[in-house]
Design a protein around this motif. Structure first.
Motif, PDB file in Angstrom:
ATOM      1  N   MET A   1     -11.461  -6.263 -11.578  1.00 46.68           N
ATOM      2  CA  MET A   1     -12.594  -6.347 -12.497  1.00 46.68           C
ATOM      3  C   MET A   1     -12.647  -6.070 -14.045  1.00 46.68           C
ATOM      4  O   MET A   1     -13.623  -6.192 -14.707  1.00 46.68           O
ATOM      5  CB  MET A   1     -13.832  -5.055 -12.096  1.00 46.68           C
ATOM      6  N   GLY A   2     -11.375  -6.104 -14.438  1.00 43.62           N
ATOM      7  CA  GLY A   2     -10.968  -6.103 -15.910  1.00 43.62           C
ATOM      8  C   GLY A   2     -11.377  -7.289 -16.704  1.00 43.62           C
ATOM      9  O   GLY A   2     -11.817  -7.453 -17.890  1.00 43.62           O
ATOM     10  N   GLU A   3     -11.545  -8.487 -16.231  1.00 40.72           N
ATOM     11  CA  GLU A   3     -12.097  -9.671 -16.714  1.00 40.72           C
ATOM     12  C   GLU A   3     -13.686  -9.820 -16.618  1.00 40.72           C
ATOM     13  O   GLU A   3     -14.144 -10.899 -17.009  1.00 40.72           O
ATOM     14  CB  GLU A   3     -11.292 -10.837 -16.179  1.00 40.72           C
ATOM     15  N   LEU A   4     -14.411  -9.043 -15.966  1.00 41.86           N
ATOM     16  CA  LEU A   4     -15.610  -9.148 -15.757  1.00 41.86           C
ATOM     17  C   LEU A   4     -16.588  -9.291 -17.029  1.00 41.86           C
ATOM     18  O   LEU A   4     -16.400  -8.577 -17.725  1.00 41.86           O
ATOM     19  CB  LEU A   4     -16.292  -8.114 -14.789  1.00 41.86           C
ATOM     20  N   ARG A   5     -17.385 -10.322 -17.248  1.00 41.75           N
ATOM     21  CA  ARG A   5     -18.206 -10.614 -18.235  1.00 41.75           C
ATOM     22  C   ARG A   5     -19.674 -10.435 -18.130  1.00 41.75           C
ATOM     23  O   ARG A   5     -20.261  -9.914 -19.117  1.00 41.75           O
ATOM     24  CB  ARG A   5     -17.617 -11.798 -19.082  1.00 41.75           C
ATOM     25  N   THR A   6     -20.150 -10.619 -16.826  1.00 40.78           N
ATOM     26  CA  THR A   6     -21.348 -10.720 -16.611  1.00 40.78           C
ATOM     27  C   THR A   6     -21.824  -9.888 -15.311  1.00 40.78           C
ATOM     28  O   THR A   6     -20.963 -10.174 -14.306  1.00 40.78           O
ATOM     29  CB  THR A   6     -21.958 -12.179 -16.340  1.00 40.78           C
ATOM     30  N   LEU A   7     -22.509  -8.822 -15.588  1.00 41.12           N
ATOM     31  CA  LEU A   7     -22.904  -8.024 -14.266  1.00 41.12           C
ATOM     32  C   LEU A   7     -24.342  -8.144 -13.987  1.00 41.12           C
ATOM     33  O   LEU A   7     -25.376  -7.862 -14.696  1.00 41.12           O
ATOM     34  CB  LEU A   7     -22.571  -6.572 -14.645  1.00 41.12           C
ATOM     35  N   GLU A   8     -24.525  -8.347 -12.740  1.00 43.88           N
ATOM     36  CA  GLU A   8     -26.381  -8.521 -12.161  1.00 43.88           C
ATOM     37  C   GLU A   8     -26.468  -7.633 -11.326  1.00 43.88           C
ATOM     38  O   GLU A   8     -25.764  -7.304 -10.396  1.00 43.88           O
ATOM     39  CB  GLU A   8     -26.415  -9.942 -11.560  1.00 43.88           C
ATOM     40  N   LEU A   9     -27.074  -6.486 -11.787  1.00 42.34           N
ATOM     41  CA  LEU A   9     -27.694  -5.528 -10.985  1.00 42.34           C
ATOM     42  C   LEU A   9     -29.033  -5.119 -10.632  1.00 42.34           C
ATOM     43  O   LEU A   9     -29.700  -4.112 -10.505  1.00 42.34           O
ATOM     44  CB  LEU A   9     -27.061  -4.178 -11.595  1.00 42.34           C
ATOM     45  N   ARG A  10     -29.948  -6.408 -10.910  1.00 38.17           N
ATOM     46  CA  ARG A  10     -31.206  -6.229 -10.871  1.00 38.17           C
ATOM     47  C   ARG A  10     -31.747  -5.814  -9.349  1.00 38.17           C
ATOM     48  O   ARG A  10     -31.015  -6.264  -8.412  1.00 38.17           O
ATOM     49  CB  ARG A  10     -31.916  -7.542 -11.199  1.00 38.17           C
ATOM     50  N   GLU A  11     -32.978  -5.583  -9.398  1.00 38.33           N
ATOM     51  CA  GLU A  11     -33.582  -5.078  -8.057  1.00 38.33           C
ATOM     52  C   GLU A  11     -32.794  -3.981  -7.174  1.00 38.33           C
ATOM     53  O   GLU A  11     -32.758  -4.335  -6.120  1.00 38.33           O
ATOM     54  CB  GLU A  11     -34.255  -6.420  -7.485  1.00 38.33           C
ATOM     55  N   ASN A  12     -32.260  -3.075  -7.869  1.00 40.04           N
ATOM     56  CA  ASN A  12     -31.697  -2.067  -6.792  1.00 40.04           C
ATOM     57  C   ASN A  12     -32.379  -0.792  -7.027  1.00 40.04           C
ATOM     58  O   ASN A  12     -33.559  -0.808  -7.854  1.00 40.04           O
ATOM     59  CB  ASN A  12     -30.195  -1.948  -7.430  1.00 40.04           C
ATOM     60  N   SER A  13     -31.845   0.225  -6.558  1.00 42.10           N
ATOM     61  CA  SER A  13     -32.434   1.607  -6.689  1.00 42.10           C
ATOM     62  C   SER A  13     -31.494   2.338  -7.544  1.00 42.10           C
ATOM     63  O   SER A  13     -31.225   3.557  -7.105  1.00 42.10           O
ATOM     64  CB  SER A  13     -32.624   2.107  -5.330  1.00 42.10           C
ATOM     65  N   LEU A  14     -30.984   2.069  -8.513  1.00 39.63           N
ATOM     66  CA  LEU A  14     -30.138   2.833  -9.274  1.00 39.63           C
ATOM     67  C   LEU A  14     -30.891   3.908 -10.235  1.00 39.63           C
ATOM     68  O   LEU A  14     -32.072   3.598 -10.813  1.00 39.63           O
ATOM     69  CB  LEU A  14     -29.414   1.843 -10.345  1.00 39.63           C
ATOM     70  N   ILE A  15     -30.524   4.944 -10.351  1.00 40.31           N
ATOM     71  CA  ILE A  15     -30.895   6.271 -10.996  1.00 40.31           C
ATOM     72  C   ILE A  15     -29.999   6.055 -12.592  1.00 40.31           C
ATOM     73  O   ILE A  15     -30.747   6.414 -13.446  1.00 40.31           O
ATOM     74  CB  ILE A  15     -30.815   7.341 -10.349  1.00 40.31           C
ATOM     75  N   GLU A  16     -28.816   5.687 -12.292  1.00 35.29           N
ATOM     76  CA  GLU A  16     -27.934   5.691 -13.663  1.00 35.29           C
ATOM     77  C   GLU A  16     -26.900   4.867 -13.452  1.00 35.29           C
ATOM     78  O   GLU A  16     -26.588   4.422 -12.197  1.00 35.29           O
ATOM     79  CB  GLU A  16     -27.422   6.991 -14.055  1.00 35.29           C
ATOM     80  N   LEU A  17     -26.295   4.444 -14.558  1.00 33.58           N
ATOM     81  CA  LEU A  17     -25.029   3.321 -13.870  1.00 33.58           C
ATOM     82  C   LEU A  17     -23.694   4.194 -13.843  1.00 33.58           C
ATOM     83  O   LEU A  17     -23.704   5.076 -14.038  1.00 33.58           O
ATOM     84  CB  LEU A  17     -24.740   2.592 -15.312  1.00 33.58           C
ATOM     85  N   PRO A  18     -23.085   3.783 -13.047  1.00 32.47           N
ATOM     86  CA  PRO A  18     -21.503   4.428 -12.471  1.00 32.47           C
ATOM     87  C   PRO A  18     -21.063   4.838 -13.812  1.00 32.47           C
ATOM     88  O   PRO A  18     -20.848   4.162 -14.590  1.00 32.47           O
ATOM     89  CB  PRO A  18     -20.960   3.412 -11.538  1.00 32.47           C
ATOM     90  N   ASP A  19     -19.929   5.841 -13.473  1.00 33.53           N
ATOM     91  CA  ASP A  19     -18.997   6.567 -14.529  1.00 33.53           C
ATOM     92  C   ASP A  19     -18.248   5.545 -14.847  1.00 33.53           C
ATOM     93  O   ASP A  19     -17.693   5.432 -16.051  1.00 33.53           O
ATOM     94  CB  ASP A  19     -18.341   7.615 -13.891  1.00 33.53           C
ATOM     95  N   TRP A  20     -17.774   4.620 -14.029  1.00 35.73           N
ATOM     96  CA  TRP A  20     -16.740   3.694 -14.361  1.00 35.73           C
ATOM     97  C   TRP A  20     -17.297   2.417 -15.371  1.00 35.73           C
ATOM     98  O   TRP A  20     -16.625   1.857 -15.550  1.00 35.73           O
ATOM     99  CB  TRP A  20     -16.041   3.036 -13.009  1.00 35.73           C
ATOM    100  N   PHE A  21     -18.606   2.520 -15.510  1.00 30.57           N
ATOM    101  CA  PHE A  21     -19.152   1.244 -16.247  1.00 30.57           C
ATOM    102  C   PHE A  21     -18.606   1.045 -17.621  1.00 30.57           C
ATOM    103  O   PHE A  21     -18.371  -0.132 -18.035  1.00 30.57           O
ATOM    104  CB  PHE A  21     -20.589   1.683 -16.466  1.00 30.57           C
ATOM    105  N   ASP A  22     -17.997   2.154 -18.385  1.00 32.00           N
ATOM    106  CA  ASP A  22     -17.527   2.218 -19.694  1.00 32.00           C
ATOM    107  C   ASP A  22     -16.131   1.455 -19.571  1.00 32.00           C
ATOM    108  O   ASP A  22     -15.516   0.852 -20.607  1.00 32.00           O
ATOM    109  CB  ASP A  22     -17.691   3.240 -20.458  1.00 32.00           C
ATOM    110  N   GLN A  23     -15.577   1.341 -18.350  1.00 34.97           N
ATOM    111  CA  GLN A  23     -14.081   0.578 -18.042  1.00 34.97           C
ATOM    112  C   GLN A  23     -14.119  -0.772 -18.217  1.00 34.97           C
ATOM    113  O   GLN A  23     -13.087  -1.225 -18.225  1.00 34.97           O
ATOM    114  CB  GLN A  23     -13.354   1.452 -16.957  1.00 34.97           C
ATOM    115  N   LEU A  24     -15.235  -1.498 -18.052  1.00 36.79           N
ATOM    116  CA  LEU A  24     -15.397  -2.722 -18.124  1.00 36.79           C
ATOM    117  C   LEU A  24     -15.497  -3.319 -19.415  1.00 36.79           C
ATOM    118  O   LEU A  24     -16.388  -3.741 -20.052  1.00 36.79           O
ATOM    119  CB  LEU A  24     -16.771  -3.228 -17.299  1.00 36.79           C
ATOM    120  N   GLN A  25     -14.429  -3.660 -20.056  1.00 35.01           N
ATOM    121  CA  GLN A  25     -13.778  -3.667 -21.596  1.00 35.01           C
ATOM    122  C   GLN A  25     -14.480  -5.108 -21.831  1.00 35.01           C
ATOM    123  O   GLN A  25     -14.662  -5.330 -23.165  1.00 35.01           O
ATOM    124  CB  GLN A  25     -12.565  -3.412 -21.804  1.00 35.01           C
ATOM    125  N   CYS A  26     -14.354  -6.073 -20.917  1.00 33.15           N
ATOM    126  CA  CYS A  26     -14.520  -7.448 -21.375  1.00 33.15           C
ATOM    127  C   CYS A  26     -16.160  -7.766 -21.133  1.00 33.15           C
ATOM    128  O   CYS A  26     -16.645  -8.857 -21.385  1.00 33.15           O
ATOM    129  CB  CYS A  26     -13.922  -8.515 -20.308  1.00 33.15           C
TER     130      CYS A  26
END
Length: 65
Positions: free
Chosen positions: A1-26
């Motif tokens: 996932m190191g090259e991931l540029r776009t993340l679609e998380l719409r229409e979920n039941s998220l309460i907060e973003l996961p801890d690893w979210f800041d590791q997505l440098q790209c």
């Protein structure tokens, strides 16, 4: 996932973003639309090129850079 540029998380039941979210440098764009239970945003969203969170009315902690 190191090259991931776009993340679609719409229409979920998220309460907060996961801890690893800041590791997505790209990561440049995130769509969190209609995550109605989302209450916390990760500070990393403040650095994104495009951030969408329409319908996230439960957020109590905005991101800080």
């Amino acid at each position: 996932m190191g090259e991931l540029r776009t993340l679609e998380l719409r229409e979920n039941s998220l309460i907060e973003l996961p801890d690893w979210f800041d590791q997505l440098q790209c990561l440049r764009e995130v769509n969190l639309n209609d995550n109605r239970k989302l209450t916390h945003l990760h500070p990393h969203v403040a650095t994104l090129h495009k951030f969408t969170c329409t319908g996230c009315n439960s957020i109590t902690e905005p991101p800080s850079a």
